[in-house]
Structures are given as C-alpha cells and as structure tokens.
Design an enzyme around this catalytic site. Structure first.
Site, PDB file in Angstrom:
ATOM      1  N   CYS A 203       1.647 -12.579  -5.403  1.00  0.00           N
ATOM      2  CA  CYS A 203       1.056 -11.339  -5.918  1.00  0.00           C
ATOM      3  C   CYS A 203       1.822 -10.160  -5.310  1.00  0.00           C
ATOM      4  O   CYS A 203       1.825  -9.963  -4.104  1.00  0.00           O
ATOM      5  CB  CYS A 203      -0.425 -11.300  -5.541  1.00  0.00           C
TER       6      CYS A 203
ATOM      7  N   CYS B  93     -11.968  -0.519  -6.425  1.00  0.00           N
ATOM      8  CA  CYS B  93     -10.730  -1.040  -5.832  1.00  0.00           C
ATOM      9  C   CYS B  93     -10.408  -0.314  -4.532  1.00  0.00           C
ATOM     10  O   CYS B  93     -10.424   0.923  -4.488  1.00  0.00           O
ATOM     11  CB  CYS B  93      -9.574  -0.872  -6.811  1.00  0.00           C
TER      12      CYS B  93
ATOM     13  N   GLU C  12       1.642  -4.771   0.908  1.00  0.00           N
ATOM     14  CA  GLU C  12       1.242  -6.146   1.151  1.00  0.00           C
ATOM     15  C   GLU C  12       1.620  -7.039  -0.031  1.00  0.00           C
ATOM     16  O   GLU C  12       1.557  -6.637  -1.183  1.00  0.00           O
ATOM     17  CB  GLU C  12      -0.263  -6.208   1.397  1.00  0.00           C
TER      18      GLU C  12
ATOM     19  N   CYS D 185      -8.149  -9.977  -4.267  1.00  0.00           N
ATOM     20  CA  CYS D 185      -7.923  -8.892  -5.232  1.00  0.00           C
ATOM     21  C   CYS D 185      -8.608  -7.617  -4.774  1.00  0.00           C
ATOM     22  O   CYS D 185      -9.772  -7.627  -4.405  1.00  0.00           O
ATOM     23  CB  CYS D 185      -8.567  -9.202  -6.579  1.00  0.00           C
TER      24      CYS D 185
ATOM     25  N   SER E 192       0.090  -6.978 -14.634  1.00  0.00           N
ATOM     26  CA  SER E 192      -1.305  -6.597 -14.800  1.00  0.00           C
ATOM     27  C   SER E 192      -1.412  -5.074 -14.877  1.00  0.00           C
ATOM     28  O   SER E 192      -0.872  -4.370 -14.025  1.00  0.00           O
ATOM     29  CB  SER E 192      -2.133  -7.115 -13.620  1.00  0.00           C
TER      30      SER E 192
ATOM     31  N   LEU F 261      -9.760  -5.037 -17.879  1.00  0.00           N
ATOM     32  CA  LEU F 261     -10.715  -4.455 -18.823  1.00  0.00           C
ATOM     33  C   LEU F 261     -12.004  -4.032 -18.100  1.00  0.00           C
ATOM     34  O   LEU F 261     -12.398  -2.878 -18.133  1.00  0.00           O
ATOM     35  CB  LEU F 261     -10.985  -5.469 -19.945  1.00  0.00           C
ATOM     36  N   HIS F 262     -12.685  -4.993 -17.503  1.00  0.00           N
ATOM     37  CA  HIS F 262     -13.842  -4.746 -16.619  1.00  0.00           C
ATOM     38  C   HIS F 262     -15.115  -4.193 -17.259  1.00  0.00           C
ATOM     39  O   HIS F 262     -16.150  -4.133 -16.595  1.00  0.00           O
ATOM     40  CB  HIS F 262     -13.472  -3.827 -15.440  1.00  0.00           C
TER      41      HIS F 262
ATOM     42  N   CYS G 163      -9.634   3.584  -9.651  1.00  0.00           N
ATOM     43  CA  CYS G 163     -10.687   2.692 -10.156  1.00  0.00           C
ATOM     44  C   CYS G 163     -11.769   2.598  -9.075  1.00  0.00           C
ATOM     45  O   CYS G 163     -11.463   2.445  -7.890  1.00  0.00           O
ATOM     46  CB  CYS G 163     -10.124   1.308 -10.479  1.00  0.00           C
TER      47      CYS G 163
ATOM     48  N   GLY H  83      -0.930  -0.798  -6.763  1.00  0.00           N
ATOM     49  CA  GLY H  83      -0.234   0.049  -7.725  1.00  0.00           C
ATOM     50  C   GLY H  83      -0.457  -0.311  -9.180  1.00  0.00           C
ATOM     51  O   GLY H  83      -0.965  -1.379  -9.498  1.00  0.00           O
TER      52      GLY H  83
HETATM   53  N1  SAH Z   1      -3.169  -1.596 -11.536  1.00  0.00           N
HETATM   54  C1  SAH Z   1      -3.081  -2.926 -12.034  1.00  0.00           C
HETATM   55  C2  SAH Z   1      -2.751  -3.976 -11.000  1.00  0.00           C
HETATM   56  C3  SAH Z   1      -3.467  -3.927  -9.675  1.00  0.00           C
HETATM   57  S1  SAH Z   1      -5.125  -4.486  -9.553  1.00  0.00           S
HETATM   58  C4  SAH Z   1      -4.333  -3.271 -12.799  1.00  0.00           C
HETATM   59  O1  SAH Z   1      -5.253  -2.470 -12.829  1.00  0.00           O
HETATM   60  O2  SAH Z   1      -4.390  -4.326 -13.416  1.00  0.00           O
HETATM   61  C5  SAH Z   1      -5.134  -6.203  -9.746  1.00  0.00           C
HETATM   62  C6  SAH Z   1      -6.489  -6.755 -10.190  1.00  0.00           C
HETATM   63  O3  SAH Z   1      -7.463  -6.786  -9.116  1.00  0.00           O
HETATM   64  C7  SAH Z   1      -7.096  -5.897 -11.279  1.00  0.00           C
HETATM   65  O4  SAH Z   1      -7.656  -6.653 -12.299  1.00  0.00           O
HETATM   66  C8  SAH Z   1      -8.129  -5.144 -10.499  1.00  0.00           C
HETATM   67  O5  SAH Z   1      -9.057  -4.601 -11.354  1.00  0.00           O
HETATM   68  C9  SAH Z   1      -8.672  -6.216  -9.566  1.00  0.00           C
HETATM   69  N2  SAH Z   1      -9.455  -5.666  -8.469  1.00  0.00           N
HETATM   70  C10 SAH Z   1      -9.296  -4.480  -7.879  1.00  0.00           C
HETATM   71  N3  SAH Z   1     -10.215  -4.305  -6.912  1.00  0.00           N
HETATM   72  C11 SAH Z   1     -10.974  -5.413  -6.868  1.00  0.00           C
HETATM   73  C12 SAH Z   1     -12.069  -5.834  -6.062  1.00  0.00           C
HETATM   74  N4  SAH Z   1     -12.552  -5.082  -5.085  1.00  0.00           N
HETATM   75  N5  SAH Z   1     -12.590  -7.052  -6.289  1.00  0.00           N
HETATM   76  C13 SAH Z   1     -12.083  -7.836  -7.265  1.00  0.00           C
HETATM   77  N6  SAH Z   1     -11.047  -7.488  -8.054  1.00  0.00           N
HETATM   78  C14 SAH Z   1     -10.491  -6.288  -7.873  1.00  0.00           C
END
Ligand code: SAH
Length: 367
Positions: free
Chosen positions: A109, A123, A96, A339, A197, A220-221, A120, A165
């Site tokens: 994106c 996600c 997508e 996201c 990212s 970072l999160h 993660c 990815g």
């Molecule tokens: N693997 C890369 C790029 C893909 S994720 C990375 O980790 O940066 C793109 C962004 O969306 C990341 O910051 C990820 O943490 C965030 N993301 C993933 N799942 C999400 C969700 N359910 N709600 C909000 N943001 C999310």
C-alpha cells in the site's frame, strides 16, 4: 533535462523518460533499458556495479545522475505479518508504506502525497493537512524499498495506491510511477494487480483512462449525495451521478474489468439496510465489486466501527442483489498500519482550505 547542471535522480524516470534522457545525451536508448533493469530488478544504485555498461558510460553517468532512494527511519512488523515502513524524504517529511501478506499474495500500500487535501471526515491522514505531492522517485521508491526489504517468502504481487494522499491530484507523477510498476524491465506487475484508489476526481478519471489501464478503486462510502457531501467533501464538486458515469466509462471495453467500490462501515451513519438498498441502485449497470471496510478508529475520530453483525447484514443485502461484496479484514492494527491510520509526518502544512483551492481548482470556495 540534460541541458541543466542538476544531478538527475534516475529513480524519477519511467522507461520513456529514461530513453529520452539517454537519447539527449547521445547514448543509445538500449542502455536506458539496461539501467532501468539494474535499478528496479537488481536494486543496484551504484553505476560501477552496472557491469554490462561500458566504463566510459558509467563514469559519465556518475557525473550526471544518481539513484537516490527514500531512507527507512522505522521498520515495524505486526503479529499478522503486516509490515510498515516509515520513510524519510528530503526536507524532513515522512510517509508510510505498508506490506500486507495474504497467502501467496502480497500487497503493498503506497502513498502518493505527504498528507492529503481532501479532508474526508473519517480519515486520520486528513487531520494532518497537506504538504506536497510526492515525486516519481518517492512513489516508486516505496516499491523499491519494499522489494529490497522483503524476504524470499514474502512475495510482492500487488500494489495499491491507497496510502496517504489522493493519487489523482498528483496525476503525472503517479502515472509515471505506475508505468514502472507494470514495466517488464522493472516490477512487471499486471494492470489488474496495480490499483489506484481515488475519492473521485471525475475529470482526472477520464484522463487516466486515456493514458493508463490500471485497476480502479473508488472511495464511495455513501449512497446519497447528502451523506457523501458530509463524509467526502469532494462530492460537492463531483457528485455521485457524475462519478458513476465516469466509472462506467472507465470500465467500458474491458470485460474482465471490475471497479472496486470502497465503503467504510461507520456505526449508525452509513450502515443501515436502507443505505445498502440505495447502494445497489447506485451501482446498477456498473461492473462493480464492493469492499466493506470496518472503520479504523484514531485519536479524535468522531465515528465508531459498525458492529460485525451489521456489517454482515449489509453485505448479505448486497450479495442477494447479485453484487460481489467482501469485508476487508483489518490488518496490522497493532502497528497502526490499517486503512486511514497512516499519518507519517507532515511538515509545514499550510491551511488545508488554501491548499485545497490550489490542488482542486476552487473546491474550497464551494464548501
Ligand atoms: N485518497 C484515496 C486513497 C487514500 S484512502 C481515496 O480516497 O481512495 C484509502 C482507503 O482507506 C479509502 O477507501 C479511504 O476511504 C479508506 N479509509 C480512510 N480512513 C479510514 C478509516 N479510518 N477506516 C477505514 N478506512 C479508511
């Protein structure tokens, strides 16, 4: 490349690769640049329509090469103007790509892999498992398709590698595709408008600095290793201290450069005042801006989005300490384009653990 009988998909080649492929054929590199321009600036895939190439060269190219773009299988538009394309790749996998308009800015994106191996916990792509890396053609093909599909009043000004990815585990393909995004003969985007990212593959960040100077966003999160180990398992291999040192090095030498730190807001998990204060300490000395992302729920998710008042308070604490912090607006959620909601279709996924060991060189064993 030209030594084999395989038909070459020219969408796989950045300027350097295109020039050397033409040189190997005994053709002047100047023609490589013409072809690059035809493909990416004018969206031409038929060699016969490349009218400033000689007839003999055109028919030679037809025998040796093709320009194969991903196929759109679903095209959805959100009420807020966000656009999502589901693209079918050879072998039936689907990815997508999302376009997010915002005034005179338009951000695409882009995905870098089919699925993701990082697992993660918040996600939805993670739940899909991992299938394979995308080729250069499949990555730049997303930009190509968007460029063709977007209307006059929908500018494409920015690209973020934030789709499905982990781009740094598909390093060479991603770097070559970003070259094409920034190439004046192709999409001509500035390095400040192409953002990769990453969840933080530390050695790859060091390599990236050597070969590219695109903008960086880091997922970072969490401000402590204990919490980040839980949310981003990759942290067990590359903990926060090492990641921050790599970020500092990435930004060094460019005063305009700021690194974006993404921070998903999970209710009661990482959104306390204390977390905000710890985050300030972690980012100390790094040219940072913080992007707070309200969690986007999906089927089977174990988290909830932080309430707006909590997100506002968290942001206020960061800003009082002098950090730039913005809350990302949730866009396109009526079409599951926000996201972490990108899923595509991952065929033949192998067990994630196994794939992870392959793609990360053994992280699986340390979990
Ligand atoms: N693997 C890369 C790029 C893909 S994720 C990375 O980790 O940066 C793109 C962004 O969306 C990341 O910051 C990820 O943490 C965030 N993301 C993933 N799942 C999400 C969700 N359910 N709600 C909000 N943001 C999310």
């Amino acid at each position: 490349m030209s030594g084999s009988n395989e038909i070459v998909n020219l969408l796989n080649l950045n300027r350097e690769a295109m020039e050397s492929w033409f040189t190997e054929l005994g053709v002047k590199p100047f023609h490589a640049r013409q072809v690059l321009k035809w493909i990416h600036r004018h969206q031409v895939t038929d060699f016969d329509a490349m009218t400033d190439l000689g007839k003999a060269l055109r028919s030679r190219l037809k025998g040796l090469a093709t320009v194969r773009v991903p196929e759109i299988v679903l095209d959805q538009r959100s009420e807020d103007g966000t656009h999502k394309w589901l693209l079918e790749l050879v072998c039936g996998n689907r990815i997508e790509t999302v376009y997010i308009p915002d005034g005179d800015r338009g951000t695409l994106c882009v995905s870098s892999q089919v699925g993701c191996a990082l697992d993660c916990s918040f996600c939805s792509t993670a739940q899909q498992g991992f299938n394979r890396n995308l080729s250069v053609a499949e990555i730049i093909g997303q930009v190509w398709v968007a460029h063709r599909e977007l209307q006059q009043d929908e500018p494409l000004t920015n690209v973020v590698l934030m789709g499905m990815g982990e781009p740094l585990t598909n390093f060479d393909k991603v770097v070559a595709a970003m070259d094409i995004m920034c190439d004046d003969l192709a999409y001509g985007l500035s390095k400040y408008r192409v953002t990769l990212s990453t969840a933080g593959i530390v050695p790859a960040l060091k390599r990236l600095r050597e070969v590219s100077d695109v903008s960086l966003a880091v997922s970072l999160h969490a401000p402590t290793d204990q919490l980040r180990n839980e949310l981003v398992p990759l942290n067990r291999k590359y903990p926060i201290g090492e990641l921050m040192a790599a970020c500092k090095a990435y930004a060094a030498g460019d005063r305009r450069r700021k690194i974006t730190f993404e921070y998903v807001m999970l209710d009661g998990v990482n959104d306390s005042d204390d977390c905000a204060r710890q985050l300030i300490k972690v980012l100390n000395g790094i040219p940072a801006k913080v992007n707070l992302i309200p969690f986007n729920p999906f089927n089977g998710a174990r988290y909830k989005r932080s309430p707006q008042s909590r997100i506002d308070r968290f942001r206020e604490i960061l800003m009082k300490a002098g950090l730039i912090a913005i809350t990302r607006r949730t866009r396109g959620d009526d079409i599951d384009a926000a996201c972490g909601q990108l899923v595509g279709r991952v065929r033949d996924k192998s067990r994630r653990q196994l794939r992870q060991e392959v793609s990360l060189g053994g992280i699986g064993g340390r979990r």
